[in-house]
Motif scaffolding. Structure first.
Motif: not given
Lengths: 447, 447
Positions: A15-22, B155-163
């Protein structure tokens, strides 16, 4: 059915709360990034704290000191000498372990060698770097990434007191990043090497410190409750004598009490915040190491005194994680139909209200929905979403904890000039006139 | 009579906007701390930016990535190879200078030696540290303090766009600290080694990039004006070909335009924000270095594309300093009677309203004043001040830019149940009923 850490990590990523860095590089050093919803949630936690401890009090001011500070500050604070963990190396494979986490008489957990460990050596937990183009022999170009924000407050005590003209007791609050080179970070965002603190240093006369210490423990405990955290998950725990930090060990201190939270994926309650009585340790140390006179002129006694300090020190990331876990509910809506819902307090919800057009290809509906969203966005965090059918959109907003959904439908534009407002928790829907909906929602949110 | 930098530094210290970091230890490395008023001002600048670029737009989401990231990110971005200044050492005294700041054929400015300089060597401007207890041979435990927040977005482009399920064009916004080991920091908080950025990466199709680049330049320019910055102090300056960063040098890019501010203590306008067209440089580099596929699926074309990116990158400290300088006025109230007033936009003013009891020893007056302050503090930043006579308190609030003062006097409690509201800019006073004063002030503030 206890919530597992993997469930939380998975929800946070999905849901876009927290992602693993890098993450695309395989991750890095137990660092985490806050995604589109996480950044809003954490901002709300920090804003609620600031509102409560700075803006609604007459005896508090804010501060924002730099992360890089003079290295002598960490000598004065005791961090250079004592902020370390004992480590042992395996002489065979060079693996390194915390001495208190391995049985030093047993084989190396990495390579199986026996009697292979070095004597324990202290490993300082401060990250070190150097500033400017020239390394200086006296070390004055060394900088540590601050391991706590507290010292930035102590070294600004005189400036903050002089410019704000506050009288004792008064406090200084600060939110900011701190860094600790933990040997064993873990438990998701609970223990990380880079983290954000919300710290208060509350200065007072020595004789008032025991009472104010208790008052702050109570005030901070109630803050978590006021934002909807469940009482049964919170507890207060005074530190045992042998776990007290150096500044809290003296007779002058009334010790430290932690506010703890029972995370479902931990075996014991864990610290969200510690409220310490640091006595006059820090200001005295900085007076000594800087050679400056650091004191408060007490007009009642007509003398200079070194104030005592009560320190409520909270972790912004820990509080955010606890509020998220605490809000998590799975409910059976009707037999066989489950929903996941984050029952955030409205102040903390990342999105306060979602505006949903029932049909995304009907220009009159879209036009009204966009207008309502734009109007609400001036006052609160609103989201426009047309990327699924209405039932799915409701569930999606439930899962991210949005208190209200506003649906614009055919009746809105053809019949009644009204919209449907749906409540996250009760799932009840109410028809509200378009020209009343902003007030209706803002009143209910009361934020 | 142009404002000198010393005047600003002095006002900032006297009123609690900005203090020298580690001041009691003689200062450190051109770092600065925000005091009780400065922290509020800077928070307001950042909140206004966030409100404008995230909350009021449907095509933007926020992010908060960590400062410590995988070291390969800085290889991909080009920072390890190219983010450096050329330095020369004096072989006699070991002093170090930027090669482009000294005449290398002249005597050393430090010791006077002639022909004493080494060949220029590149000095990387990233601060370096190491993570975890063991140094690894492949350098994978090295961490740099990020020199920009931008890479945390890429580096968060994919995660941010997907969520977030955003479609092109859309953007990601982030506020956070960055660090550059500048050889010559200076001009107060304008150029510092530790600073805070407000960055947007706005992703779009290649063919839309030139138009969107222009739209962002305009939108960002207008943001400064909307918060009251004087138009005559702002200017737009497209970069010359030879000053463009590596990512903006290709034919694909439409270059970079700076929004500049004419600080009274600088000879030329200086950059507050750069709006660059980075083409597809960054996402392509991270795809290459991480081995991951980083692309956007374009449903209209039914193909994967690597988006272009427009980057409006602003300095939070620079914006804060510019708003402060811009708000500074000295006015002759009547012949021989000067006042200093900071004419902040209400959104930026650190204190929105001050509540002043006319007599601090009259319990009925104090009781009303404290009640009014507490009531307002729920909604806005209010301050209670009783530490001087009313005339002095007005001037003090003028000097910190408080839009409104509310005075509680004898008439309030004995006669009319009303208070005096004073306007900072006009200095006009109006009598407002107690039960109307909250609405009166909040409406005028409109924040």
């Amino acid at each position: 059915m206890a919530l597992k850490m993997e469930d939380i990590v998975s929800l946070c990523k999905r849901r876009g709360f927290v992602f693993q860095s890098s993450e695309i590089y395989g991750g890095f050093a137990s660092c985490w990034d806050y995604g589109p919803l996480g950044v809003e949630l954490k901002r709300n936690v920090k804003d609620a704290w600031w509102q409560s401890v700075v803006r609604e009090r007459d005896d508090m001011v804010g501060l924002d000191s730099s992360i890089l500070m003079h290295p002598k500050i960490w000598e004065a604070s005791g961090h250079v000498a004592t902020f370390s963990d004992p480590l042992v190396d395996c002489k065979k494979c060079n693996a390194r372990f915390r001495a208190d986490h391995v049985d030093v008489s047993a084989p190396c957990p990495n390579c199986g060698a026996k009697d292979s460990f070095t004597e324990p050596r202290n490993f300082n937990l401060m990250f070190k770097t150097s500033v400017g183009p020239v390394d200086k022999e006296d070390g004055s170009n060394i900088a540590y990434l601050r391991p706590e924000t507290a010292q930035g407050i102590f070294v600004n005590f005189l400036n903050a007191q002089n410019t704000s003209r506050k009288k004792l007791p008064f406090g200084i609050a600060q939110i900011g990043k701190a860094f600790r080179n933990e040997i064993t970070p873990g438990n998701f965002t609970f223990r990380t090497r880079e983290f954000e603190q919300m710290e208060i240093e509350y200065f007072c006369r020595a004789e008032d410190a025991p009472r104010l210490h208790q008052e702050w423990i109570q005030a901070r405990y109630e803050w978590y409750l006021s934002l909807g955290m469940k009482k049964e998950n919170l507890s207060l725990r005074p530190h045992e004598k042998d776990e007290l930090a150096h500044y809290a060990q003296s007779e002058a201190s009334t010790g430290t009490t932690d506010i703890e939270y029972q995370f479902p994926f931990m075996s014991e309650p864990a610290e969200l915040e510690g409220i310490a009585n640091r006595a006059d340790f820090d200001l005295s140390q900085h007076a000594k190491f800087s050679g400056q006179k650091i004191a408060y002129f007490d007009p009642e006694r007509n003398e200079h005194i070194v104030p005592y300090v009560i320190e409520p020190s909270a972790g912004a990331d820990r509080a955010t994680l606890a509020f998220l876990v605490d809000a998590y509910h799975e409910e059976e809506v009707k037999p066989g139909d489950m929903r996941t819902v984050l029952k955030f307090h409205p102040k903390l919800a990342p999105i306060k209200v979602a505006v949903l057009p029932l049909a995304k290809n009907k220009p009159p509906i879209v036009e009204v929905a966009k207008r309502v969203k734009a109007q609400l966005a001036k006052k609160t965090m609103a989201q426009y979403d047309d990327t699924a059918a209405i039932g799915k959109l409701y569930r999606r907003q439930d899962e991210i904890g949005t208190p209200f959904c506003i649906t614009v439908d055919f009746d809105t534009v053809e019949k009644d000039n009204a919209v449907t407002v749906r409540d996250r928790d009760t799932m009840l829907q109410e028809r509200v006139a378009l020209d009343q909906v902003e007030k209706y929602v803002l009143d209910k949110l009361d934020v």
